[in-house]
Motif scaffolding. Structure first.
Motif, short mmCIF file in Angstrom:
data_model
loop_
_atom_site.label_atom_id
_atom_site.label_comp_id
_atom_site.label_asym_id
_atom_site.label_seq_id
_atom_site.Cartn_x
_atom_site.Cartn_y
_atom_site.Cartn_z
N PHE A 320 0.84 -1.19 0.00
CA PHE A 320 0.00 0.00 0.00
C PHE A 320 0.88 1.25 0.00
CE2 PHE A 320 -1.87 3.35 2.74
CZ PHE A 320 -2.90 3.75 1.89
N ILE A 321 2.00 1.17 0.69
CA ILE A 321 2.86 2.35 0.85
C ILE A 321 3.57 2.70 -0.45
CG2 ILE A 321 4.79 3.33 2.16
CD1 ILE A 321 4.07 1.36 4.42
N ARG A 322 4.21 1.71 -1.06
CA ARG A 322 4.87 1.88 -2.36
C ARG A 322 5.88 3.03 -2.39
NH1 ARG A 322 5.11 -1.27 -6.34
NH2 ARG A 322 4.37 0.09 -7.97
N SER A 323 6.50 3.34 -1.24
CA SER A 323 7.44 4.46 -1.15
C SER A 323 6.81 5.77 -1.60
CB SER A 323 8.70 4.17 -1.98
OG SER A 323 9.38 3.04 -1.50
N HIS A 324 5.50 5.87 -1.45
CA HIS A 324 4.77 7.04 -1.90
C HIS A 324 4.90 8.16 -0.87
CE1 HIS A 324 1.15 9.49 -2.88
NE2 HIS A 324 1.40 9.09 -4.10
N PRO A 325 5.50 9.30 -1.22
CA PRO A 325 5.78 10.35 -0.25
C PRO A 325 4.55 10.82 0.52
CG PRO A 325 6.95 10.78 -2.29
CD PRO A 325 6.03 9.62 -2.56
N PHE A 326 3.44 11.03 -0.17
CA PHE A 326 2.25 11.55 0.50
C PHE A 326 1.68 10.53 1.49
CE2 PHE A 326 -2.33 12.63 0.67
CZ PHE A 326 -2.20 13.90 1.22
N THR A 327 1.72 9.26 1.11
CA THR A 327 1.25 8.20 2.01
C THR A 327 2.09 8.17 3.27
OG1 THR A 327 0.58 6.87 0.10
CG2 THR A 327 0.77 5.73 2.22
N MET A 328 3.42 8.15 3.11
CA MET A 328 4.32 8.08 4.25
C MET A 328 4.20 9.32 5.13
SD MET A 328 7.74 6.24 2.72
CE MET A 328 8.10 7.53 1.51
N ASP A 329 4.09 10.47 4.51
CA ASP A 329 4.00 11.71 5.27
C ASP A 329 2.71 11.73 6.09
OD1 ASP A 329 5.51 14.30 5.54
OD2 ASP A 329 3.52 15.09 5.11
N THR A 330 1.60 11.26 5.51
CA THR A 330 0.32 11.25 6.21
C THR A 330 0.36 10.30 7.41
OG1 THR A 330 -0.83 11.71 4.13
CG2 THR A 330 -2.16 10.92 5.96
N ILE A 331 0.92 9.10 7.21
CA ILE A 331 1.04 8.15 8.31
C ILE A 331 1.94 8.73 9.41
CG2 ILE A 331 2.01 5.90 8.96
CD1 ILE A 331 1.09 4.84 6.24
N SER A 332 3.04 9.34 9.00
CA SER A 332 3.98 9.91 9.98
C SER A 332 3.34 11.02 10.79
CB SER A 332 5.22 10.44 9.27
OG SER A 332 5.96 9.40 8.68
N VAL A 333 2.58 11.89 10.12
CA VAL A 333 1.92 13.00 10.81
C VAL A 333 0.90 12.45 11.81
CG1 VAL A 333 0.32 14.92 10.52
CG2 VAL A 333 2.31 14.72 9.01
N ALA A 334 0.17 11.40 11.41
CA ALA A 334 -0.83 10.81 12.31
C ALA A 334 -0.17 10.23 13.55
CB ALA A 334 -1.62 9.73 11.56
N VAL A 335 0.92 9.47 13.36
CA VAL A 335 1.62 8.89 14.51
C VAL A 335 2.19 9.99 15.39
CG1 VAL A 335 3.62 7.50 15.20
CG2 VAL A 335 2.15 6.71 13.34
N ASN A 336 2.78 11.00 14.78
CA ASN A 336 3.37 12.10 15.55
C ASN A 336 2.29 12.87 16.32
OD1 ASN A 336 5.82 13.95 16.00
ND2 ASN A 336 4.30 15.38 15.19
N PHE A 337 1.15 13.10 15.68
CA PHE A 337 0.08 13.86 16.32
C PHE A 337 -0.49 13.13 17.53
CE2 PHE A 337 -4.46 14.74 16.85
CZ PHE A 337 -4.46 16.12 17.03
N TRP A 338 -0.84 11.87 17.34
CA TRP A 338 -1.49 11.13 18.41
C TRP A 338 -0.53 10.77 19.55
CZ3 TRP A 338 -6.44 11.50 18.88
CH2 TRP A 338 -7.22 11.71 17.73
N SER A 339 0.76 10.65 19.21
CA SER A 339 1.74 10.33 20.26
C SER A 339 2.34 11.58 20.88
CB SER A 339 2.86 9.46 19.68
OG SER A 339 3.70 10.21 18.83
N LYS A 340 1.96 12.74 20.35
CA LYS A 340 2.53 14.01 20.80
C LYS A 340 4.06 14.00 20.66
CE LYS A 340 -1.29 15.05 23.92
NZ LYS A 340 -1.73 15.37 25.30
#
Length: 406
Positions: A320-340
């Motif tokens: 699903f990821i396919r080294s796709h920048p927008f996919t990775m950035d969105t997942i990273s932002v979600a993890v960063n946001f919820w974990s503070k």
């Protein structure tokens, strides 16, 4: 080198690409993944002499100097719905693969190939009838974990973070690898708590994964394949489709609870208040919103499971990821946001081949496994050449190969 190009593009020509010594498959609901090892009989083994993997292992036993076998781990994908393309490819290398197997098992005409995933069961008769291949089935979760553990230990710069367009490789301390959460994003999503080699537990999952993105994308746009849908999302603007916090609060933040005006309040929510039909929306905006929705959801659920078990490292894999920048950035932002900011999303260079790699390493029939698992050999040899995974899903190109010196 363009990561979307491979030095082995096109169907493998056995006479040009060396002997196919071992092959394994991971046949999922959407994609069939292959890992196969090729080596050149003329390659240098402690000098100029050619040597088979079996002889290389035999030579290295009881010796302080390890034998060197130079070859390539090749990675290739096919759409499962076009499994015949996969069969045709394997048929093109069958004689080489079969010849090697028959040398080890004189008189045996059956070829055994390690396989995992649901397709290993669904297509077992097809492989036997069309190719004379017995699919030797391995458990899917076992293979995912084994593949991830091996790659994280053996491949230099296998793991990296990605946020704000910045990719940063991470050094993995082999003595401090466990525990971690492995999030495998295929057609659906599995979340696995990994505590060591062979020690793991599937702790959660979600049916909203790559198959959801591809399936809904196919219904809502005219895209005919996964890559086309991903490419379309690059051009889109999800704010046309998604209801943002700013849309509700008159363009301002909801700062009291830490929500900026650009935070998505409701995926696809803006469509409710618009008197438009689906044809009035741009396909690229729909694709962008869909990708954002699924990536955000996976990132949030992953962190909540990591929090549940006190895990700081979350590795994401799957095609699903396919080294796709927008996919990775969105997942990273979600993890960063919820974990503070306390947890990070970590991605893998060989994200989609964890299961196939695990199946590859499960074989006890080949001495190659002993070479690949020999840490002393790895320390004396150059690392696997890590690369970004990208390629054609239609099976007419090989994905970037990795070079082993073991």
């Amino acid at each position: 080198m363009d990561p979307r190009k491979s030095e082995n593009e096109g169907n493998l020509d056995p006479d040009q690409s060396g002997l196919i010594y071992q092959m394994a498959l991971d046949i999922g609901g959407s994609l069939a993944k292959l890992v196969y090892f090729t080596y050149d009989e003329d390659c240098a083994i402690e000098g100029k002499d050619g040597m088979s993997p079996e002889k290389a292992v035999a030579k290295s036993k009881g010796s302080k100097s390890c034998a060197v076998l130079r070859g390539k781990l090749n990675f290739k994908i096919f759409e499962t719905s076009k499994i015949n393309d996969c069969l045709e490819f394997i048929k093109s290398v069958k004689l080489r693969l079969g010849g090697c197997q028959r040398q080890e098992n004189p008189g045996s005409q059956a070829i055994a190939v390690k396989a995992t995933g649901g397709g290993a069961y669904k297509y077992t008769d097809l492989f036997k009838e069309r190719l004379g291949i017995n699919l030797d089935k391995e458990d899917e979760m076992d293979c995912l974990v084994a593949g991830a553990n091996f790659l994280l230990k053996a491949v230099h710069q296998e793991a990296y973070t990605y946020m704000g367009g910045q990719k940063q490789f991470m050094d993995v301390d082999h003595n401090d690898l466990y525990p971690y959460l492995l999030v495998s994003i295929g057609s659906g999503v599995s979340m696995i708590k990994v505590e060591g080699d062979g020690k793991f537990e599937r702790v959660s999952g979600t049916s909203i994964g790559g198959g959801t993105f591809w399936g809904l994308g196919k219904l809502l746009t005219k895209c005919k394949n996964f890559d086309e849908l991903l490419e379309l999302s690059y051009q889109g603007n999800n704010r046309v489709i998604d209801m943002l916090v700013g849309d509700i609060y008159g363009g301002t933040d909801y700062s009291k609870i830490g929500l900026s005006s650009t935070t998505i309040a409701s995926s696809f929510g803006k469509v409710i208040s618009n008197d438009k039909e689906i044809e009035d929306y741009k396909a690229e905006d729909i694709a962008r919103s869909l990708l954002r929705m699924i990536s955000n959801n996976i990132g949030q659920i992953s962190y909540l499971n990591a929090l549940r078990f006190g895990l700081k490292r979350i590795f994401f894999g799957g095609f699903f990821i396919r080294s796709h920048p927008f996919t990775m950035d969105t997942i990273s932002v979600a993890v960063n946001f919820w974990s503070k900011g306390e947890a990070k999303a970590l991605f893998l260079q060989h994200e989609g081949f964890l299961g196939a790699m695990g199946a590859f390493m499960s074989s006890d029939q080949h001495e190659l496994k002993k070479l690949l698992e020999n840490k002393a050999v790895h320390q004396q040899a150059s690392s696997i050449k890590a690369c970004a995974i990208a390629g054609d899903l239609h099976g007419d190109e090989s994905i970037e190969c990795c070079v082993y010196s073991v």
